[in-house]
Design a protein around this motif. Structure first.
Motif, PDB file in Angstrom:
ATOM      1  N   VAL A  11     -43.741 -66.967  67.253  1.00  0.00           N
ATOM      2  CA  VAL A  11     -43.855 -65.526  67.042  1.00  0.00           C
ATOM      3  C   VAL A  11     -44.705 -64.935  68.165  1.00  0.00           C
ATOM      4  CG1 VAL A  11     -44.682 -63.689  65.529  1.00  0.00           C
ATOM      5  CG2 VAL A  11     -43.657 -65.746  64.541  1.00  0.00           C
ATOM      6  N   TRP A  12     -44.150 -63.976  68.889  1.00  0.00           N
ATOM      7  CA  TRP A  12     -44.898 -63.327  69.961  1.00  0.00           C
ATOM      8  C   TRP A  12     -45.866 -62.309  69.374  1.00  0.00           C
ATOM      9  CZ3 TRP A  12     -45.244 -64.905  74.768  1.00  0.00           C
ATOM     10  CH2 TRP A  12     -44.209 -65.689  75.305  1.00  0.00           C
ATOM     11  N   GLN A  13     -47.044 -62.241  69.949  1.00  0.00           N
ATOM     12  CA  GLN A  13     -48.064 -61.284  69.543  1.00  0.00           C
ATOM     13  C   GLN A  13     -48.482 -60.457  70.753  1.00  0.00           C
ATOM     14  OE1 GLN A  13     -49.414 -60.800  66.469  1.00  0.00           O
ATOM     15  NE2 GLN A  13     -48.425 -62.500  65.399  1.00  0.00           N
ATOM     16  N   GLU A  14     -48.601 -59.165  70.540  1.00  0.00           N
ATOM     17  CA  GLU A  14     -49.137 -58.271  71.567  1.00  0.00           C
ATOM     18  C   GLU A  14     -50.635 -58.134  71.357  1.00  0.00           C
ATOM     19  OE1 GLU A  14     -49.928 -53.588  71.946  1.00  0.00           O
ATOM     20  OE2 GLU A  14     -48.202 -54.223  70.772  1.00  0.00           O
ATOM     21  N   LEU A  15     -51.410 -58.416  72.392  1.00  0.00           N
ATOM     22  CA  LEU A  15     -52.853 -58.249  72.332  1.00  0.00           C
ATOM     23  C   LEU A  15     -53.249 -57.061  73.197  1.00  0.00           C
ATOM     24  CD1 LEU A  15     -55.652 -60.876  72.470  1.00  0.00           C
ATOM     25  CD2 LEU A  15     -55.715 -58.994  74.095  1.00  0.00           C
ATOM     26  N   ASN A  16     -54.080 -56.197  72.643  1.00  0.00           N
ATOM     27  CA  ASN A  16     -54.578 -55.038  73.380  1.00  0.00           C
ATOM     28  C   ASN A  16     -56.035 -54.848  72.983  1.00  0.00           C
ATOM     29  OD1 ASN A  16     -54.792 -52.739  74.908  1.00  0.00           O
ATOM     30  ND2 ASN A  16     -52.909 -51.822  74.130  1.00  0.00           N
ATOM     31  N   PHE A  68     -55.011 -62.114  86.322  1.00  0.00           N
ATOM     32  CA  PHE A  68     -53.811 -62.495  85.579  1.00  0.00           C
ATOM     33  C   PHE A  68     -53.880 -63.967  85.176  1.00  0.00           C
ATOM     34  CE2 PHE A  68     -52.739 -59.216  88.655  1.00  0.00           C
ATOM     35  CZ  PHE A  68     -52.124 -58.265  87.850  1.00  0.00           C
ATOM     36  N   LEU A  69     -53.553 -64.230  83.911  1.00  0.00           N
ATOM     37  CA  LEU A  69     -53.411 -65.597  83.431  1.00  0.00           C
ATOM     38  C   LEU A  69     -51.998 -65.723  82.864  1.00  0.00           C
ATOM     39  CD1 LEU A  69     -56.594 -64.676  82.668  1.00  0.00           C
ATOM     40  CD2 LEU A  69     -56.644 -67.083  82.043  1.00  0.00           C
ATOM     41  N   MET A  70     -51.163 -66.497  83.530  1.00  0.00           N
ATOM     42  CA  MET A  70     -49.760 -66.609  83.132  1.00  0.00           C
ATOM     43  C   MET A  70     -49.440 -68.044  82.722  1.00  0.00           C
ATOM     44  SD  MET A  70     -47.848 -64.129  85.895  1.00  0.00           S
ATOM     45  CE  MET A  70     -46.406 -64.040  84.837  1.00  0.00           C
ATOM     46  N   ASP A  71     -48.636 -68.155  81.663  1.00  0.00           N
ATOM     47  CA  ASP A  71     -48.147 -69.450  81.182  1.00  0.00           C
ATOM     48  C   ASP A  71     -49.284 -70.429  80.905  1.00  0.00           C
ATOM     49  OD1 ASP A  71     -45.461 -68.561  81.463  1.00  0.00           O
ATOM     50  OD2 ASP A  71     -45.526 -69.035  83.598  1.00  0.00           O
ATOM     51  N   GLU A  72     -50.354 -69.934  80.311  1.00  0.00           N
ATOM     52  CA  GLU A  72     -51.510 -70.769  79.993  1.00  0.00           C
ATOM     53  C   GLU A  72     -51.424 -71.366  78.589  1.00  0.00           C
ATOM     54  OE1 GLU A  72     -53.838 -71.674  81.981  1.00  0.00           O
ATOM     55  OE2 GLU A  72     -53.618 -70.305  83.680  1.00  0.00           O
ATOM     56  N   GLY A  73     -50.519 -70.835  77.743  1.00  0.00           N
ATOM     57  CA  GLY A  73     -50.369 -71.360  76.393  1.00  0.00           C
ATOM     58  C   GLY A  73     -51.570 -71.104  75.497  1.00  0.00           C
ATOM     59  N   ILE A  74     -52.274 -70.016  75.712  1.00  0.00           N
ATOM     60  CA  ILE A  74     -53.451 -69.684  74.902  1.00  0.00           C
ATOM     61  C   ILE A  74     -52.987 -69.168  73.542  1.00  0.00           C
ATOM     62  CG2 ILE A  74     -55.533 -68.264  74.770  1.00  0.00           C
ATOM     63  CD1 ILE A  74     -55.358 -68.057  77.866  1.00  0.00           C
ATOM     64  N   SER A  75     -53.534 -69.683  72.474  1.00  0.00           N
ATOM     65  CA  SER A  75     -53.131 -69.231  71.137  1.00  0.00           C
ATOM     66  C   SER A  75     -53.757 -67.869  70.844  1.00  0.00           C
ATOM     67  CB  SER A  75     -53.575 -70.235  70.073  1.00  0.00           C
ATOM     68  OG  SER A  75     -54.976 -70.166  69.876  1.00  0.00           O
ATOM     69  N   PRO A  76     -53.107 -67.053  70.001  1.00  0.00           N
ATOM     70  CA  PRO A  76     -53.671 -65.739  69.650  1.00  0.00           C
ATOM     71  C   PRO A  76     -55.064 -65.829  69.048  1.00  0.00           C
ATOM     72  CG  PRO A  76     -51.359 -65.834  69.014  1.00  0.00           C
ATOM     73  CD  PRO A  76     -51.728 -67.216  69.471  1.00  0.00           C
ATOM     74  N   MET A  77     -55.298 -66.821  68.169  1.00  0.00           N
ATOM     75  CA  MET A  77     -56.619 -66.938  67.543  1.00  0.00           C
ATOM     76  C   MET A  77     -57.693 -67.266  68.582  1.00  0.00           C
ATOM     77  SD  MET A  77     -57.750 -69.224  64.234  1.00  0.00           S
ATOM     78  CE  MET A  77     -56.626 -68.282  63.206  1.00  0.00           C
ATOM     79  N   LYS A  78     -57.356 -68.171  69.486  1.00  0.00           N
ATOM     80  CA  LYS A  78     -58.279 -68.556  70.549  1.00  0.00           C
ATOM     81  C   LYS A  78     -58.550 -67.365  71.480  1.00  0.00           C
ATOM     82  CE  LYS A  78     -58.703 -72.106  74.158  1.00  0.00           C
ATOM     83  NZ  LYS A  78     -58.000 -73.240  74.807  1.00  0.00           N
ATOM     84  N   ALA A  79     -57.498 -66.591  71.756  1.00  0.00           N
ATOM     85  CA  ALA A  79     -57.636 -65.434  72.638  1.00  0.00           C
ATOM     86  C   ALA A  79     -58.538 -64.376  72.013  1.00  0.00           C
ATOM     87  CB  ALA A  79     -56.263 -64.838  72.947  1.00  0.00           C
ATOM     88  N   LYS A  80     -58.394 -64.125  70.722  1.00  0.00           N
ATOM     89  CA  LYS A  80     -59.226 -63.127  70.053  1.00  0.00           C
ATOM     90  C   LYS A  80     -60.706 -63.486  70.155  1.00  0.00           C
ATOM     91  CE  LYS A  80     -57.906 -61.474  66.024  1.00  0.00           C
ATOM     92  NZ  LYS A  80     -57.355 -61.398  64.638  1.00  0.00           N
ATOM     93  N   GLU A  81     -61.009 -64.764  69.935  1.00  0.00           N
ATOM     94  CA  GLU A  81     -62.393 -65.225  70.031  1.00  0.00           C
ATOM     95  C   GLU A  81     -62.919 -65.076  71.458  1.00  0.00           C
ATOM     96  OE1 GLU A  81     -64.954 -69.377  69.512  1.00  0.00           O
ATOM     97  OE2 GLU A  81     -62.922 -69.237  68.697  1.00  0.00           O
ATOM     98  N   ALA A  82     -62.079 -65.455  72.432  1.00  0.00           N
ATOM     99  CA  ALA A  82     -62.486 -65.372  73.838  1.00  0.00           C
ATOM    100  C   ALA A  82     -62.693 -63.926  74.276  1.00  0.00           C
ATOM    101  CB  ALA A  82     -61.436 -66.042  74.720  1.00  0.00           C
ATOM    102  N   VAL A  83     -61.826 -63.036  73.824  1.00  0.00           N
ATOM    103  CA  VAL A  83     -61.933 -61.623  74.201  1.00  0.00           C
ATOM    104  C   VAL A  83     -63.250 -61.042  73.713  1.00  0.00           C
ATOM    105  CG1 VAL A  83     -61.000 -59.325  73.688  1.00  0.00           C
ATOM    106  CG2 VAL A  83     -59.463 -61.163  74.413  1.00  0.00           C
ATOM    107  N   ARG A  84     -63.628 -61.346  72.483  1.00  0.00           N
ATOM    108  CA  ARG A  84     -64.909 -60.842  71.956  1.00  0.00           C
ATOM    109  C   ARG A  84     -66.090 -61.372  72.775  1.00  0.00           C
ATOM    110  NH1 ARG A  84     -62.243 -61.953  66.782  1.00  0.00           N
ATOM    111  NH2 ARG A  84     -61.632 -59.959  65.839  1.00  0.00           N
ATOM    112  N   GLU A  85     -65.986 -62.644  73.184  1.00  0.00           N
ATOM    113  CA  GLU A  85     -67.064 -63.227  73.982  1.00  0.00           C
ATOM    114  C   GLU A  85     -67.145 -62.572  75.358  1.00  0.00           C
ATOM    115  OE1 GLU A  85     -67.562 -67.790  72.471  1.00  0.00           O
ATOM    116  OE2 GLU A  85     -65.718 -67.329  73.581  1.00  0.00           O
TER     117      GLU A  85
END
Length: 310
Positions: free
Chosen positions: A269-274, A230-247
């Motif tokens: 704006v909240w984004q759901e990542l799956n 779990f990573l909570m309240d880390e302030g990760i941006s959606p764009m950064k998260a997408k790149e990290a997830v692929r890696e």
């Protein structure tokens, strides 16, 4: 008697997406629906994804701390007792990706639940692009859920070739053989784009029922097989998260990652990542919670955190 449908499936298989489709269909038929959600890791990400269904004909409940093996069944039973007084036509239960189906059958055959509820369908959702190299424990869970299912519903068939679909069904049948279950899947496998499901498709699901099959039980200590980070309240941006997830999915040193899910905020704006190894989606939401959850086997926590926080 209230009909109860159990929607099982491997972690990240698409159960929550199917529940959305199925619940909407049932409500269109005039049914009052209750949904009982048990999210792996006891953080209600999937519960939040179902919020849009709530209304006059649909209510949501959650088994708090539902993955605690010492109290899961008691909490599960207590919730069903409370829900039995709400006047539902049907209750949909999503018990998390790790679940002993026998607990479901046993609970509904105990007093007073046996007077209020009737087992409807056991629906097992399986990714059409199922990973070939699953651990022995993961294969066991997959097989134990498929053994009792009235139907096997393949998800993400749009991304799968005919060969991949055949390989997935063959994989499940091999897993069933490993636990000495005599069942072999054939016509009970439902394949197709859920968005295009017809009345005939839903009728097949509604009439699928369940199977009672004998198989060799394996003692599974879920925390020894599956991990959740779990990573909570880390302030990760959606764009950064997408790149990290692929890696993360592309790096074998991260371990066997099955699913990454959660909520991220981008300019209010909240984004759901799956995400799974085959698919990554992001959708806007009205409300969320700053959390990412990574679920898998033999995961390298330091490596995964490094990608998400770099």
């Amino acid at each position: 008697m209230v009909k109860v449908d159990l929607i099982t499936g491997f972690l990240g298989s698409g159960k929550t997406t199917f529940i959305k489709q199925y619940a909407r269909y049932l409500m269109e038929q005039g049914q009052n629906i209750g949904i009982l959600e048990n999210d792996f890791g006891a953080i209600n990400v999937d519960m939040m994804l179902l919020r849009e269904l709530e209304g006059a004909n649909c209510e949501l409940e959650m088994v708090a701390g539902g993955c605690d093996k010492d109290c899961y069944r008691r909490r599960f039973r207590t919730k069903l007792i409370a829900m039995g007084m709400c006047g539902y036509d049907r209750v949909l239960i999503e018990p998390s990706g790790i679940f002993d189906v026998d607990d479901f059958f046993d609970a509904l055959n105990e007093e007073p639940l046996d007077k209020w509820y009737q087992i409807g369908n056991v629906i097992t959702v399986v990714d059409a692009c199922l990973e070939e190299n699953l651990s022995e424990g993961a294969d066991y869970i997959l097989a134990s859920e498929a053994a009792n299912a009235g139907c096997i519903l393949l998800s993400r068939t749009q991304q799968a070739s005919e060969g991949q679909i055949k390989a997935t069904v063959a994989h499940i049948n091999r897993a069933l053989e490993k636990i000495h279950c005599k069942r072999a899947l054939k016509d009970e496998v439902i394949c197709g784009d859920w968005e295009d499901f017809s009345e005939k498709d839903y009728k097949k699901i509604l009439e699928s029922g369940y199977q009672v099959e004998d198989y060799e039980k394996m003692y599974i200590e879920q925390d020894e097989i599956f991990q959740s980070l779990f990573l909570m309240d880390e302030g990760i941006s959606p764009m950064k998260a997408k790149e990290a997830v692929r890696e993360i999915f592309g790096d074998p040193e991260c371990g066997q990652v099955f699913r990454i899910k959660g909520f991220l905020k981008d300019e209010n704006v909240w984004q759901e990542l799956n995400a799974t190894v085959h698919e990554l989606t992001m959708h806007p939401l009205e409300a969320g919670q700053d959390v990412l959850i990574v679920i898998g086997e033999q995961m390298n926590e330091e490596k995964i955190r490094g990608y998400l926080k770099k």
